[in-house]
Write an enzyme that holds these catalytic residues in place. Structure first.
Site, PDB file in Angstrom:
ATOM      1  N   GLY A  77       0.827  -1.199   0.000  1.00  0.00           N
ATOM      2  CA  GLY A  77       0.000   0.000   0.000  1.00  0.00           C
ATOM      3  C   GLY A  77       0.860   1.246   0.000  1.00  0.00           C
ATOM      4  N   CYS A 104       5.239  -6.228   1.815  1.00  0.00           N
ATOM      5  CA  CYS A 104       5.633  -4.821   1.820  1.00  0.00           C
ATOM      6  C   CYS A 104       4.946  -4.080   2.976  1.00  0.00           C
ATOM      7  CB  CYS A 104       5.342  -4.190   0.464  1.00  0.00           C
ATOM      8  SG  CYS A 104       6.266  -2.663   0.152  1.00  0.00           S
ATOM      9  N   TYR A 105       3.963  -3.217   2.702  1.00  0.00           N
ATOM     10  CA  TYR A 105       3.251  -2.531   3.783  1.00  0.00           C
ATOM     11  C   TYR A 105       2.639  -3.544   4.744  1.00  0.00           C
ATOM     12  CZ  TYR A 105      -0.181   0.390   6.199  1.00  0.00           C
ATOM     13  OH  TYR A 105      -0.921   1.030   7.173  1.00  0.00           O
ATOM     14  N   HIS A 191       7.863  -7.745  -3.599  1.00  0.00           N
ATOM     15  CA  HIS A 191       6.580  -8.132  -4.201  1.00  0.00           C
ATOM     16  C   HIS A 191       6.754  -9.439  -4.985  1.00  0.00           C
ATOM     17  CE1 HIS A 191       4.185  -4.526  -3.308  1.00  0.00           C
ATOM     18  NE2 HIS A 191       5.345  -3.910  -3.352  1.00  0.00           N
ATOM     19  N   GLU A 193       4.570 -11.267  -6.220  1.00  0.00           N
ATOM     20  CA  GLU A 193       3.510 -11.475  -7.204  1.00  0.00           C
ATOM     21  C   GLU A 193       3.839 -10.944  -8.587  1.00  0.00           C
ATOM     22  OE1 GLU A 193       2.478  -7.568  -5.044  1.00  0.00           O
ATOM     23  OE2 GLU A 193       3.453  -9.477  -4.609  1.00  0.00           O
ATOM     24  N   ASP A 249     -16.555 -12.408 -22.896  1.00  0.00           N
ATOM     25  CA  ASP A 249     -17.290 -12.445 -21.631  1.00  0.00           C
ATOM     26  C   ASP A 249     -18.751 -12.820 -21.847  1.00  0.00           C
ATOM     27  OD1 ASP A 249     -14.898 -11.565 -20.611  1.00  0.00           O
ATOM     28  OD2 ASP A 249     -15.522  -9.479 -20.468  1.00  0.00           O
ATOM     29  N   LYS A 397     -10.112 -12.131 -16.468  1.00  0.00           N
ATOM     30  CA  LYS A 397     -10.307 -12.343 -17.902  1.00  0.00           C
ATOM     31  C   LYS A 397      -9.668 -13.639 -18.392  1.00  0.00           C
ATOM     32  CE  LYS A 397     -11.627  -9.720 -20.762  1.00  0.00           C
ATOM     33  NZ  LYS A 397     -12.905  -9.533 -21.484  1.00  0.00           N
TER      34      LYS A 397
END
Length: 541
Positions: A77, A104-105, A191, A193, A249, A397
């Site tokens: 964040g 992180c945060y 991070h 990710e 979609d 998606k």
């Protein structure tokens, strides 16, 4: 996908506090503190075939305890934990008895709330850093020594809480990874990710499988079975009206609904006049003749264009288009017979990006702001008489594409570039007119035609043209022109949450540019957008 940043974490909308899923499945939740990467954490966990959702950091420990929870991740964040109005989670979370990973945060918050110290770092870290592993077990199993990890922080942990130990460090950060093994509390200053973090997915797998003891139950087959079961239970013997656009979609949703309720489904294509060249005709023919799913075609071009007359604000465009869609649905449903449900292809990113401004009720702090509303979730009137059916709202998606393939959707639709619900109306900046629509429709057709001919269509997440509301001077045939510029926007991405501008071969750009200025009346200049997301968005509005 490439995630690029050279500054502190960007703020992004904090999503709804309540979980999206209605099934009591085991899950790992991400408590979101406004990080631009929160959804990416969820996607990385889902790639391990474990279900994950992003929810508000304000969610109480009691509510979390009611879920079939296997683990918690605290996101990064933009705040500093020592700021007066910094967002904090319920401290009872540490006593739930489930593993927690702070990123992180999130790591800094864990350290602070459990009695450690966090201060402004002497040397901030943004970008790549080499990870020196001090304890190669548990969280860091199979993460190679010296792995590159992506950093984005200006604060550091200066004193660990009792019982914690350092698992890894970098040149500038002594506590790059920490753990309290007995309580299964972990933290990383980087991070894992993002794609730049080498070994990041291995770390996530360690947390999900070895620490949280999750089972790989989040599969395409499982989702389809559960979705069909939920649709039948919700709809019963009632009729459903689906807004079919021809994109992956709504097409996946049409196939899914047809499998679940058969002839109770009526697909309706509302031609609002903002579609690409030749698409309305192709869509109706494809579904009716090839898939034997009946489609009601409604020509509403004039009324949509009238609704946008004089409108320049992009949010107002979306709201008016959304409201007009509902108005048309109500009118046409009355003609075709009563419908109880309206089906929409709303996706998880739509829900998150359309979240209202998140204001902490205690501090008044704005943790995140709304990026834009989506017509699926941002333009619906309060007095909507339809009940909504949104089976895809749990999915990203790329997961929708997997579901589409699994239920027989043709590749020409599965791999179709995303196209916004409001269509070309939000690719024309400023007021939308019939003249501008014709210009953009022709330019967009040339873009798609050339990338198909070059065999590179599937190299891009999206490739399209944008029309700007300005004019510039040009020269054609020794005569002065004063015409519109067209912007080319080509991006690479995995799910649209982040994106990088594509490095398109110059000869292809030249061919597209030459065709547009020669074939599209009213255009004398073509430019190329080299902005990534963040800081920009993929669409211009």
């Amino acid at each position: 996908m490439t995630v690029q940043t050279s500054a502190p974490e960007q703020t992004r909308p904090t999503p709804i506090a309540e979980p999206v899923t209605s099934v009591n499945r085991e899950m790992v939740v991400i408590l979101d503190f406004g990080s631009q990467y929160s959804e990416l954490i969820a996607r990385r966990i889902r790639e391990t075939e474990v279900y994950s959702e992003v929810i508000s950091y304000r969610t109480s420990a009691q509510k979390l305890a009611d879920l079939n929870l296997k683990g918690i991740i605290l996101s990064g964040g933009p705040s500093s934990v020592y700021d007066e109005k910094a967002p904090h989670c319920d401290p009872e979370i540490w006593n739930l008895g489930v593993p927690v990973l702070g990123v992180c945060y999130g790591m800094q918050l864990m350290v602070q709330q459990l009695g450690g110290g966090v201060e402004r770092a002497k040397l901030a870290e943004y970008g790549k850093a080499s990870l020196t592993i001090d304890d190669p077990t548990d969280l860091l199993t199979n993460v190679e020594q010296g792995s590159t990890m992506w950093m984005s922080h200006g604060d550091s942990c200066t004193r660990l809480p009792e019982g914690f130990e350092v698992l890894a460090h970098t040149e500038n950060t002594r506590c790059a990874a920490i753990a309290h093994h007995e309580r299964q509390l972990y933290g990383v200053q980087f991070h894992p990710e993002v794609v730049h973090s080498i070994g990041g997915q291995a770390l996530i797998r360690n947390f999900v499988y070895h620490i949280c003891d999750c089972e790989p139950t989040w599969t395409t087959e499982t989702f389809v079975e559960e979705a069909i079961r939920e649709i039948r239970a919700r709809v019963g013997d009632k009729r459903v009206l689906l807004a079919l656009s021809g994109g992956v979609d709504s097409s996946t949703l049409a196939f899914l609904l047809h499998q679940a309720i058969g002839d109770q489904l009526t697909c309706m294509f509302i031609d609002q006049g903002f579609m690409r060249k030749y698409e309305p005709e192709k869509l109706v023919k494809l579904f009716d003749a090839r898939f034997h799913i009946s489609v009601e075609y409604v020509n509403a071009r004039d009324r949509f264009l009238e609704k946008l007359k004089g409108v320049t604000d992009p949010e107002e465009k979306r709201k008016r288009i959304g409201a007009e869609f509902i108005q048309v649905f109500e009118e046409e449903s009355a003609r075709l017979g009563p419908f109880d449900y309206l089906a929409q292809g709303t996706l998880y990113p739509d829900v998150i990006e359309s979240a209202d401004t998140n204001v902490d009720p205690k501090t008044g702090e704005r943790v995140a702001v709304k990026i834009k509303s989506h017509h699926n979730v941002g333009g619906l009137p309060k007095d909507l008489r339809f009940k909504l059916v949104e089976p895809l709202r749990k999915l990203f998606k790329d997961e929708v594409r997997k579901v589409g393939r699994s239920i027989g959707l043709p590749e020409e639709i599965v791999r179709r570039h995303p196209f916004p619900g409001p269509g070309l109306a939000i690719r024309i900046l400023g007021e939308v007119t019939a003249e501008k629509l014709n210009i953009l429709r022709d330019a967009d057709f040339i873009v798609r035609d050339e990338i198909h001919k070059s065999g590179v269509y599937h190299d891009f997440w999206q490739a399209f043209a944008v029309l700007l509301p300005v004019r510039s001077v040009g020269v054609m045939g020794d005569q002065r022109t004063y015409a519109y510029p067209v912007v080319l926007r080509f991006v690479s991405s995995e799910d649209g949450m982040t994106a990088d501008w594509s490095r398109v071969p110059y000869d292809l750009l030249e061919t597209i540019s030459n065709r547009i200025v020669n074939e599209v009346r009213g255009v004398n200049r073509v430019v190329y957008d080299i902005t990534s997301k963040p800081p920009g968005t993929i669409e211009w509005e």
